[in-house]
Structures are given as C-alpha cells and as structure tokens.
Design a protein around this motif. Structure first.
Motif, short mmCIF file in Angstrom:
data_model
loop_
_atom_site.label_atom_id
_atom_site.label_comp_id
_atom_site.label_asym_id
_atom_site.label_seq_id
_atom_site.Cartn_x
_atom_site.Cartn_y
_atom_site.Cartn_z
N ALA A 1 6.91 -66.23 -34.91
CA ALA A 1 7.71 -65.47 -35.88
C ALA A 1 8.45 -64.32 -35.21
O ALA A 1 7.98 -63.73 -34.24
CB ALA A 1 6.81 -64.93 -36.98
N LEU A 2 9.62 -64.01 -35.77
CA LEU A 2 10.39 -62.83 -35.39
C LEU A 2 10.24 -61.81 -36.51
O LEU A 2 10.63 -62.07 -37.65
CB LEU A 2 11.86 -63.17 -35.18
CG LEU A 2 12.18 -64.06 -34.00
CD1 LEU A 2 13.64 -64.49 -34.04
CD2 LEU A 2 11.87 -63.33 -32.70
N LYS A 3 9.67 -60.66 -36.18
CA LYS A 3 9.43 -59.61 -37.17
C LYS A 3 10.40 -58.47 -36.91
O LYS A 3 10.43 -57.89 -35.82
CB LYS A 3 7.99 -59.11 -37.07
CG LYS A 3 7.60 -58.10 -38.10
CD LYS A 3 6.12 -57.77 -37.92
CE LYS A 3 5.62 -56.81 -38.95
NZ LYS A 3 4.20 -56.50 -38.72
N PHE A 4 11.21 -58.16 -37.93
CA PHE A 4 12.20 -57.10 -37.84
C PHE A 4 11.72 -55.85 -38.54
O PHE A 4 11.01 -55.93 -39.55
CB PHE A 4 13.52 -57.55 -38.49
CG PHE A 4 14.25 -58.62 -37.74
CD1 PHE A 4 15.22 -58.29 -36.81
CD2 PHE A 4 13.96 -59.95 -37.97
CE1 PHE A 4 15.90 -59.29 -36.13
CE2 PHE A 4 14.63 -60.96 -37.28
CZ PHE A 4 15.61 -60.62 -36.36
N LEU A 5 12.13 -54.69 -38.03
CA LEU A 5 11.88 -53.40 -38.66
C LEU A 5 13.23 -52.79 -38.98
O LEU A 5 14.13 -52.77 -38.12
CB LEU A 5 11.10 -52.47 -37.72
CG LEU A 5 10.86 -51.05 -38.22
CD1 LEU A 5 9.93 -51.05 -39.43
CD2 LEU A 5 10.31 -50.17 -37.11
N THR A 6 13.41 -52.31 -40.22
CA THR A 6 14.68 -51.71 -40.60
C THR A 6 14.63 -50.19 -40.45
O THR A 6 13.55 -49.60 -40.31
CB THR A 6 15.05 -52.05 -42.06
OG1 THR A 6 14.21 -51.31 -42.94
CG2 THR A 6 15.00 -53.54 -42.32
N ASN A 7 15.79 -49.59 -40.56
CA ASN A 7 15.92 -48.14 -40.45
C ASN A 7 15.24 -47.39 -41.60
O ASN A 7 15.04 -46.19 -41.51
CB ASN A 7 17.40 -47.75 -40.40
CG ASN A 7 18.17 -48.18 -41.64
OD1 ASN A 7 17.99 -49.28 -42.16
ND2 ASN A 7 19.07 -47.32 -42.09
N VAL A 8 14.85 -48.09 -42.66
CA VAL A 8 14.15 -47.44 -43.78
C VAL A 8 12.69 -47.87 -43.87
O VAL A 8 12.03 -47.63 -44.88
CB VAL A 8 14.90 -47.67 -45.11
CG1 VAL A 8 16.24 -46.96 -45.11
CG2 VAL A 8 15.04 -49.14 -45.42
N GLY A 9 12.19 -48.54 -42.83
CA GLY A 9 10.78 -48.87 -42.77
C GLY A 9 10.38 -50.23 -43.31
O GLY A 9 9.19 -50.56 -43.30
N ASP A 10 11.33 -51.04 -43.78
CA ASP A 10 10.98 -52.39 -44.21
C ASP A 10 10.63 -53.24 -43.01
O ASP A 10 11.29 -53.15 -41.97
CB ASP A 10 12.16 -53.06 -44.93
CG ASP A 10 12.38 -52.54 -46.32
OD1 ASP A 10 11.46 -52.69 -47.15
OD2 ASP A 10 13.46 -52.01 -46.60
N GLU A 11 9.60 -54.06 -43.15
CA GLU A 11 9.27 -55.06 -42.14
C GLU A 11 9.51 -56.42 -42.76
O GLU A 11 9.09 -56.67 -43.90
CB GLU A 11 7.81 -54.93 -41.71
CG GLU A 11 7.54 -53.65 -40.95
CD GLU A 11 6.09 -53.54 -40.47
OE1 GLU A 11 5.22 -54.31 -40.95
OE2 GLU A 11 5.83 -52.68 -39.62
N VAL A 12 10.21 -57.27 -42.05
CA VAL A 12 10.55 -58.59 -42.59
C VAL A 12 10.43 -59.62 -41.49
O VAL A 12 10.83 -59.39 -40.36
CB VAL A 12 11.97 -58.58 -43.22
CG1 VAL A 12 13.04 -58.25 -42.21
CG2 VAL A 12 12.27 -59.89 -43.89
N VAL A 13 9.81 -60.75 -41.83
CA VAL A 13 9.68 -61.86 -40.90
C VAL A 13 10.78 -62.87 -41.22
O VAL A 13 10.89 -63.34 -42.35
CB VAL A 13 8.29 -62.52 -41.00
CG1 VAL A 13 8.20 -63.75 -40.11
CG2 VAL A 13 7.20 -61.51 -40.62
N ALA A 14 11.60 -63.16 -40.23
CA ALA A 14 12.67 -64.14 -40.43
C ALA A 14 12.06 -65.51 -40.68
O ALA A 14 11.04 -65.87 -40.10
CB ALA A 14 13.58 -64.18 -39.21
N GLY A 15 12.69 -66.26 -41.56
CA GLY A 15 12.23 -67.60 -41.89
C GLY A 15 13.10 -68.16 -43.01
O GLY A 15 14.15 -67.58 -43.33
#
Length: 193
Positions: free
Chosen positions: A108-122
């Motif tokens: 998995a690729l896990k992204f972190l946004t500038n506002v603190g959201d963590e999201v796994v691409a899929g």
C-alpha cells in the motif's frame, strides 16, 4: 456574498468543533448527512499550494485550518464548509488538500495531507494524473467523498522512483500499485524508462 468577520469564523469553528464527535475514527463529522437551511458564501480561498486565506489574510492557526478541513463537502456546484446549521461556499483554486508525504507500507501507498488526513491509495482512493496546459503532470489522490489532494512535486518524484513499466492499450506506462490497484502516472518514454 456573506460578510464574515473574525467572530463569524469563530462561530463556524465552534459549530464544527461541536459536531466533530458525531462520527467514529478521526472524528470526521457526518457532513454528507447535513442539509442546513442557510446557504451563502464566505471569503475563504484554499490556494493551489494549500494555504487557507480569509479576506486576503492567510489563516495562520493550523488547528483552525485542520478543523475547517473536517467540515468540507464537495457538492455538484462547489465546495462548502458545512455545519448542522450553516453551509457556506468557499473558493478552491485547485484541490482542497495537498499530499505532502507518501510511504510504502507493504503493498500500500499511504499519503499524508497538509491537514493531517492519512489515506491509502486503492480502488476507493485512486491516484490520477492530469496534464497542465504547459505539459506538466498534475497528480492527485482521492481523500474522501470527492475531495482530492494535489500530490506535491517532491512526493510525485517519489512515486516516479517507485513506478514500474507496464504495457497498456496506450503504450508503455509508468505506474504504481497500491491497495490491489495499479495507477498509471505517465508514459514510460516521457520519463526515460
């Protein structure tokens, strides 16, 4: 346009804070369920670089920006700050979030946004790449309910480093896999593969 003073921003923040605990997990409020009667506009602009600006001044309180980001909703006619009692349209120059980090965690690729959201691409949070009029790639990852994050240039370079070439109907493409899906990010020839 609704004229919103500093106290107006505080009212929106208070409503968002009180609604925050209405959903499990990170405390994201159920904005998709709210249909408040009041609807207007507020002079908030989310700049292409992720800065939030109110009446021409950058909102410097990171906690306030994070709080407002939890009550964003994308409707067919725009992006809004939504509370149980108010719905205010804002301006978004590109995407409401910026992906500032990516980590490979197994498959998995896990992204972190500038506002603190963590999201796994899929499949539920795809990566897509558009091309700007100048020919530059504009990569995005879906965050939640139609809201996306622009993938920051350094993070996109990391994706390119992780990418593999696959043959597609459009020719050889560079792409990355995550969450059981594969996402093309550019033509293999264009990246020197």
């Amino acid at each position: 346009m609704t004229s919103t003073t500093k106290s107006g921003l505080n009212d929106i923040a208070a409503a968002a804070e009180s609604a925050k605990g209405q959903a499990p997990g990170r405390g994201l409020p159920p904005v998709h369920l709210w249909n408040p009667p009041h609807c207007g506009e507020i002079d908030i602009v989310i700049k292409a670089d992720g800065r939030w600006v109110h009446e021409g001044a950058v909102i410097g309180r990171e906690a306030l920006v994070r709080l407002f980001s939890t009550v964003l909703r994308k409707d067919p006619d725009g992006i809004y700050l939504v509370t149980p009692v108010e719905k205010l349209r804002i301006t978004v120059e590109d995407a409401p979030f910026v992906a500032v980090r990516v980590d490979r965690e197994g498959e998995a690729l896990k992204f972190l946004t500038n506002v603190g959201d963590e999201v796994v691409a899929g499949p539920d949070n795809p990566i897509r790449v558009e091309t700007s009029p100048g020919g530059e790639p504009r990569p995005y990852v879906h965050v939640r309910r139609g809201l996306e994050a622009l993938i920051a240039r350094p993070v996109f370079y990391e994706l390119v480093e992780m990418a593999e070439v696959r043959e597609t109907p459009d020719g050889p493409m560079l792409g990355v896999g995550s969450g059981g899906a594969w996402f093309p990010i550019g033509a293999a020839e264009a990246e020197g593969a």
